[in-house]
Design an enzyme around this catalytic site. Sequence first.
Site, mmCIF file in Angstrom:
data_model
loop_
_atom_site.group_PDB
_atom_site.id
_atom_site.type_symbol
_atom_site.label_atom_id
_atom_site.label_comp_id
_atom_site.label_asym_id
_atom_site.label_seq_id
_atom_site.Cartn_x
_atom_site.Cartn_y
_atom_site.Cartn_z
ATOM 1 N N SER A 1 45.781 43.207 38.093
ATOM 2 C CA SER A 1 45.075 44.470 38.290
ATOM 3 C C SER A 1 44.030 44.720 37.202
ATOM 4 O O SER A 1 43.019 44.041 37.144
ATOM 5 C CB SER A 1 46.103 45.604 38.361
ATOM 6 N N ASP B 1 32.211 37.034 34.151
ATOM 7 C CA ASP B 1 30.948 37.130 34.882
ATOM 8 C C ASP B 1 29.766 37.322 33.944
ATOM 9 O O ASP B 1 28.673 36.798 34.185
ATOM 10 C CB ASP B 1 31.006 38.287 35.890
ATOM 11 N N LYS C 1 45.857 40.851 42.162
ATOM 12 C CA LYS C 1 45.953 42.225 42.688
ATOM 13 C C LYS C 1 44.593 42.903 42.556
ATOM 14 O O LYS C 1 44.174 43.270 41.468
ATOM 15 C CB LYS C 1 47.011 43.020 41.927
#
Length: 711
Positions: free
Chosen positions: A470, A481, A496
């Site tokens: 999560s 990224d 998740k």
Amino acid sequence: MKKSFLVLMLTVIVSAASCSFTTKIDNDPDKDRILIDLISYVLSKGHYDAKDINDDFSKNVFVDYIDALDPLKRYFYESDIEEFKKFETLIDDQIRDKEIDFFNLTYERLQQRMIEARSLYKEILEHPFNFEKEESINTDYEKLAYASDKNEMKNRWRLQLKFNALSSYYDKVDEQIDSITKNKEFKRKSAVVLEEESRDITTTSLKEYFEFADDLERKDWFSIYINSIVEEFDPHTYYFAPQDKDRFDIAMSGKLEGIGARLQKKNDNVKIIEIISGGPAWRGSKVEVGDFIMKVKQEDEVEPVSIVGMRLDDAVSLIKGPKGTKVILTVKKVDGTIENVEIVRDVVELEETYAKSSVVKKNGKNFGIINLPKFYFNMQDYNQRNAAKDVKQEIIRLKQEEMEGLVIDLRDNGGGSLQTVVDIAGLFIDKGPIVQVRTKGESPEVLSDKDRNVLWDGPLVILVNELSASASEILAAAMQDYKRAIIIGSKQTYGKGTVQNVMDLNRWMRSNDFGDLGALKLTTQKFYRVNGGSTQLEGVKSDVVVPDRYSYIDIGEKDQENPLPWDKIPAADYTLWDGYIDFDQTINKSKARMATNDQLKLIEENAKWVREKRDVNEYSLNYGKYKANIELNEKQAERFDRLNDYKTNLTFESLPYEKDLMQKDSILEEKRNRWHKSLSKDVYVEEALSVLEDMKINNIRRSKNPLTLKN
């Protein structure tokens, strides 16, 4: 994100005013019916991917609910299941009609079967087990058929109890051999006596189990029924009964108001099993681990209340209370004396919940490591202590120690507050998007760091594993990224990619004569990386993949029931970090080191062996064969003993402010010493430090304009 969800809530609340359940509350005495009606309504209106409650849904609930009631198939008979099956495709109708006939039937039958089981286990354990007999037990209960009659059920219990007793018998024989080896005058016990003692241990274990079951009330079993319904929507939608909601709030905030002690039910008594460092009980030094709490008196009450035989949850409710209030405990001390102890309740911080940091010394350089167990925050007031504030403070302190690189350890971090992730990510980058969040039927909302200040612009490594979930995945994904950090860990994280909101069900009732209705944790959104990909099911793939103990065990989101699917949306506009000129080269060097690391090779072998052993379901109940199997396993496991012998050349040191605290808190010092010892044997931390060194060498600012990515 919040705005769109509030609009949804207002819409649902307005709609609820005309719904049938709001008009029936005053006339319907059955709280269970109210809960079923209310929760099904909230699910249909608020869930991100609300399912049709139909016959197929009903069949799935039926299977999961029965399995939750009797997972080992030691209570229900085949005839019970056949009787229950008349409801197999009617649970959806029961929900719509606000009926609970199915629950009533299963609950009453389970209580009956548990009474029968008490008689069974007592009868079985009155007679000696024959550990020379050739027989076995299969523990693959999922494939086990339900017992057809009482004889089959009795034999099933007999095998299970014999299996439990055999384990104790083996331990006792082993202990006796060890005692004889150390002391030739040790009085040997016969096999008959050892077998009897092993049965006594099993009897005590079963007695405690059924005492725990006796503490469960009808509402506890009804919570199981409700959750069998709501978890069909997805694995993270969950109903919290009132006390469960309190525990959830404590887990998320790391704080509670009370005396600062962990309690356990032991027979009919409430025993103190831990004193929380820094709490009122710890400061008062009048109670200790091992004491039994007999009575509880509030400061405004005349007579104390006996908690002997009381449910643990009810006892805890009496003991805890608001900050500044007094509670008087009648305590039976470890030495047998009885004392009345007055404690002023206070806010207790569960230290193990919070971020902690250490200075790491390697090759004459200082590096920093921050362990973050979860992304905690206060459910009522975000501005109070939270993960982002603590991480920021730890970085400032580590910078004062002249750290040259930072490791953020998110291993086993199951997530938490989305906002804390955004705030933490903003400590490492210039302003920009961190995560995209989509509510059903709406365009994605981009949550961004809007502060141009960068607290730490040096080398950064993030450690993850299969249990990093999560919020952990959002932070790791954003840093990956942006090419801001190198991610080291498992092949992928948990997977998740959904957002939950906790809804207080009491707020939906215009009038309520049924007491606290609890809360519903509801999946309302999905989140996406800034590159557009979802972490749902796929997780975050590490830049440097290393094996660990979970590598061959199915524990991710994809291995759960009813997970939402993976998908993708357009990327957000974001700018790559421009701090590392040889980012890919650093990753390749790490991969090369890991590929030749003997410790990691051994860890992978161990992970495969553990998986192999987990798949074994058949066990002999013949002592000779049982012993031979254990000895074979121990011999096979010997080659993994050197995993614990591994040591790095790293040294770890607490920050100055913690050293000052340790002068008054020996428990904190002990905890940090244990943590540092663990880190000094941690091959993953060792590699993270090597990566930081490589990144330090390559940490050259580019003079050209950074690359901008656009959707």
